[in-house]
Design a protein around this motif. Structure first.
Motif, PDB file in Angstrom:
ATOM      1  N   ALA A 163       0.700  -1.217  -0.072  1.00  0.00           N
ATOM      2  CA  ALA A 163      -0.053  -0.130  -0.018  1.00  0.00           C
ATOM      3  C   ALA A 163       0.780   1.189  -0.038  1.00  0.00           C
ATOM      4  N   VAL A 164       0.571   2.305  -0.761  1.00  0.00           N
ATOM      5  CA  VAL A 164       1.236   3.460  -0.679  1.00  0.00           C
ATOM      6  C   VAL A 164       0.456   4.660  -0.499  1.00  0.00           C
ATOM      7  N   GLU A 165       0.866   5.462   0.793  1.00  0.00           N
ATOM      8  CA  GLU A 165       0.238   6.538   1.282  1.00  0.00           C
ATOM      9  C   GLU A 165      -0.008   7.687   0.205  1.00  0.00           C
ATOM     10  N   LEU A 166      -1.465   8.228   0.352  1.00  0.00           N
ATOM     11  CA  LEU A 166      -1.304   9.384  -0.687  1.00  0.00           C
ATOM     12  C   LEU A 166      -1.570  10.590   0.185  1.00  0.00           C
ATOM     13  N   THR A 167      -0.826  11.703  -0.428  1.00  0.00           N
ATOM     14  CA  THR A 167      -0.808  12.860   0.318  1.00  0.00           C
ATOM     15  C   THR A 167      -1.768  13.880  -0.606  1.00  0.00           C
ATOM     16  N   GLY A 168      -2.320  14.822   0.083  1.00  0.00           N
ATOM     17  CA  GLY A 168      -2.906  15.941  -0.692  1.00  0.00           C
ATOM     18  C   GLY A 168      -4.285  16.373   0.195  1.00  0.00           C
ATOM     19  N   GLU A 169      -4.993  17.248  -0.439  1.00  0.00           N
ATOM     20  CA  GLU A 169      -6.037  17.892   0.460  1.00  0.00           C
ATOM     21  C   GLU A 169      -7.251  16.566   0.894  1.00  0.00           C
ATOM     22  N   PRO A 170      -7.669  16.699   1.959  1.00  0.00           N
ATOM     23  CA  PRO A 170      -8.725  15.602   2.565  1.00  0.00           C
ATOM     24  C   PRO A 170      -9.784  16.010   1.623  1.00  0.00           C
ATOM     25  N   GLU A 180      -3.546   8.514  13.768  1.00  0.00           N
ATOM     26  CA  GLU A 180      -4.754   8.489  12.954  1.00  0.00           C
ATOM     27  C   GLU A 180      -4.661   7.641  11.592  1.00  0.00           C
ATOM     28  N   PRO A 181      -5.897   6.611  11.078  1.00  0.00           N
ATOM     29  CA  PRO A 181      -5.625   6.213   9.903  1.00  0.00           C
ATOM     30  C   PRO A 181      -5.625   7.178   8.728  1.00  0.00           C
ATOM     31  N   ASN A 182      -4.558   6.612   8.004  1.00  0.00           N
ATOM     32  CA  ASN A 182      -4.220   7.717   6.793  1.00  0.00           C
ATOM     33  C   ASN A 182      -4.715   6.927   5.466  1.00  0.00           C
ATOM     34  N   PRO A 183      -4.975   7.683   4.378  1.00  0.00           N
ATOM     35  CA  PRO A 183      -5.345   7.093   3.043  1.00  0.00           C
ATOM     36  C   PRO A 183      -4.304   6.459   2.421  1.00  0.00           C
ATOM     37  N   HIS A 184      -4.196   5.117   2.012  1.00  0.00           N
ATOM     38  CA  HIS A 184      -3.493   4.437   1.300  1.00  0.00           C
ATOM     39  C   HIS A 184      -4.074   3.802  -0.105  1.00  0.00           C
ATOM     40  N   ASP A 205      -8.027   2.844   4.253  1.00  0.00           N
ATOM     41  CA  ASP A 205      -7.369   3.659   5.338  1.00  0.00           C
ATOM     42  C   ASP A 205      -6.528   2.948   6.410  1.00  0.00           C
ATOM     43  N   ILE A 206      -5.209   3.169   6.506  1.00  0.00           N
ATOM     44  CA  ILE A 206      -4.296   2.208   7.309  1.00  0.00           C
ATOM     45  C   ILE A 206      -3.773   3.257   8.515  1.00  0.00           C
ATOM     46  N   ALA A 207      -3.771   2.560   9.540  1.00  0.00           N
ATOM     47  CA  ALA A 207      -3.260   3.589  10.912  1.00  0.00           C
ATOM     48  C   ALA A 207      -1.729   3.302  10.651  1.00  0.00           C
ATOM     49  N   SER A 208      -0.962   4.317  10.710  1.00  0.00           N
ATOM     50  CA  SER A 208       0.354   4.397  10.717  1.00  0.00           C
ATOM     51  C   SER A 208       1.139   5.280  11.852  1.00  0.00           C
ATOM     52  N   ASP A 251      -9.890  16.352  -1.645  1.00  0.00           N
ATOM     53  CA  ASP A 251     -10.099  15.514  -2.989  1.00  0.00           C
ATOM     54  C   ASP A 251      -9.781  14.181  -2.553  1.00  0.00           C
ATOM     55  N   ILE A 252      -8.890  13.610  -1.488  1.00  0.00           N
ATOM     56  CA  ILE A 252      -8.936  12.260  -1.198  1.00  0.00           C
ATOM     57  C   ILE A 252     -10.059  11.634  -0.822  1.00  0.00           C
ATOM     58  N   ASP A 253     -10.966  12.446  -0.030  1.00  0.00           N
ATOM     59  CA  ASP A 253     -12.303  11.883   0.177  1.00  0.00           C
ATOM     60  C   ASP A 253     -13.075  11.565  -1.034  1.00  0.00           C
TER      61      ASP A 253
END
Length: 250
Positions: free
Chosen positions: A7-14, A40-44, A34-37, A16-18
């Motif tokens: 899995a690769v974490e995505l960065t950007g504005e919430p 808080e869980p982050n989008p991957h 969503d994976i906790a790292s 757009d990611i939503d």
């Protein structure tokens, strides 16, 4: 969904990611999980094809390729879309262990205040955006871009089409997707006269002064970008890869 793989974490504005969460859903490729790292869980982003990879660099390279296509294609769904990027990598081992990896990756991150995007819940239209029983339109487009260099290039140039060079390049690619410029008339609702005007303007402004003539009353860059994105929706929305022979297949 945390099966073996990557899995690769995505960065950007919430914001757009939503929206990407809504259209990139399991079990179709790619999907967001969503994976906790470390909190808080982050989008991957995940992709079933990554299970064959053993190298972090291969995963990151393919994730960057997919994200470049997502950024171009998503601009067709939302004109105010801001690009996302890739960051940390998670590896899921067969025994259930998770390995968190921090590669040297630079992602896109843009902050824009005041954007509002209206949604009609449950009526998002063609492509199964909410249903989960079929790929979304975006997942269909990404599947095609993985098979066709032309469609891949189209999304890449759509992502950076804030200049006359990429406007012209995008139009050339769409002409090749449908066969040639003369066959554009086969694309329903596409305005052929406006196409010629925008294409001539892009050809004029991408060259040094005096090389190519400008059309009468040339369109603005902003209007031209909006026009080519609308044309791309007409070409791709009509499943152009089925109606036309898409050249330059991988």
């Amino acid at each position: 969904m945390s099966s073996s793989g990557w899995a690769v974490e995505l960065t950007g504005e919430p914001f757009d990611i939503d929206d990407l969460r809504r259209v990139l859903r399991f079990p179709f490729d790619p999907w967001i999980e969503d994976i906790a790292s470390g909190g808080e869980p982050n989008p991957h982003m995940r992709h079933s094809g990554w299970a064959q990879f053993t190298s972090v660099s291969d995963v990151v390279a393919d994730a960057q390729r997919i994200v470049s296509h997502i950024n171009g294609a998503a601009r067709l769904l939302h004109s105010d879309y801001r690009p996302v990027g890739v960051s940390n990598v998670v590896r899921f081992h067969a025994d259930g262990r998770r390995e968190f990896i921090l590669p040297a990756v630079t992602g896109h991150f843009n902050v824009t205040l005041g954007r509002v995007r209206f949604r009609a819940e449950g009526t998002v239209g063609e492509g199964g955006f909410e249903n989960g029983d079929q790929p979304s339109i975006l997942q269909d487009w990404l599947s095609v871009s993985g098979k066709s260099d032309l469609v891949s290039d189209l999304f890449i140039h759509l992502d950076r089409s804030d200049n006359w060079f990429d406007v012209y390049k995008t139009m050339e690619i769409m002409e090749k997707i449908v066969g040639d410029g003369r066959r554009l008339k086969r694309v329903p609702s596409l305005d052929g006269q406006e196409w010629k005007r925008v294409r001539q303007a892009a050809n004029h402004f991408r060259h040094a002064p005096g090389v190519c003539a400008a059309p009468n009353n040339p369109p603005s860059l902003e209007a031209s970008v909006a026009f080519i994105r609308a044309c791309a929706l007409l070409v791709l929305g009509g499943n152009a890869w089925d109606r036309f022979e898409v050249a330059n297949q991988k």
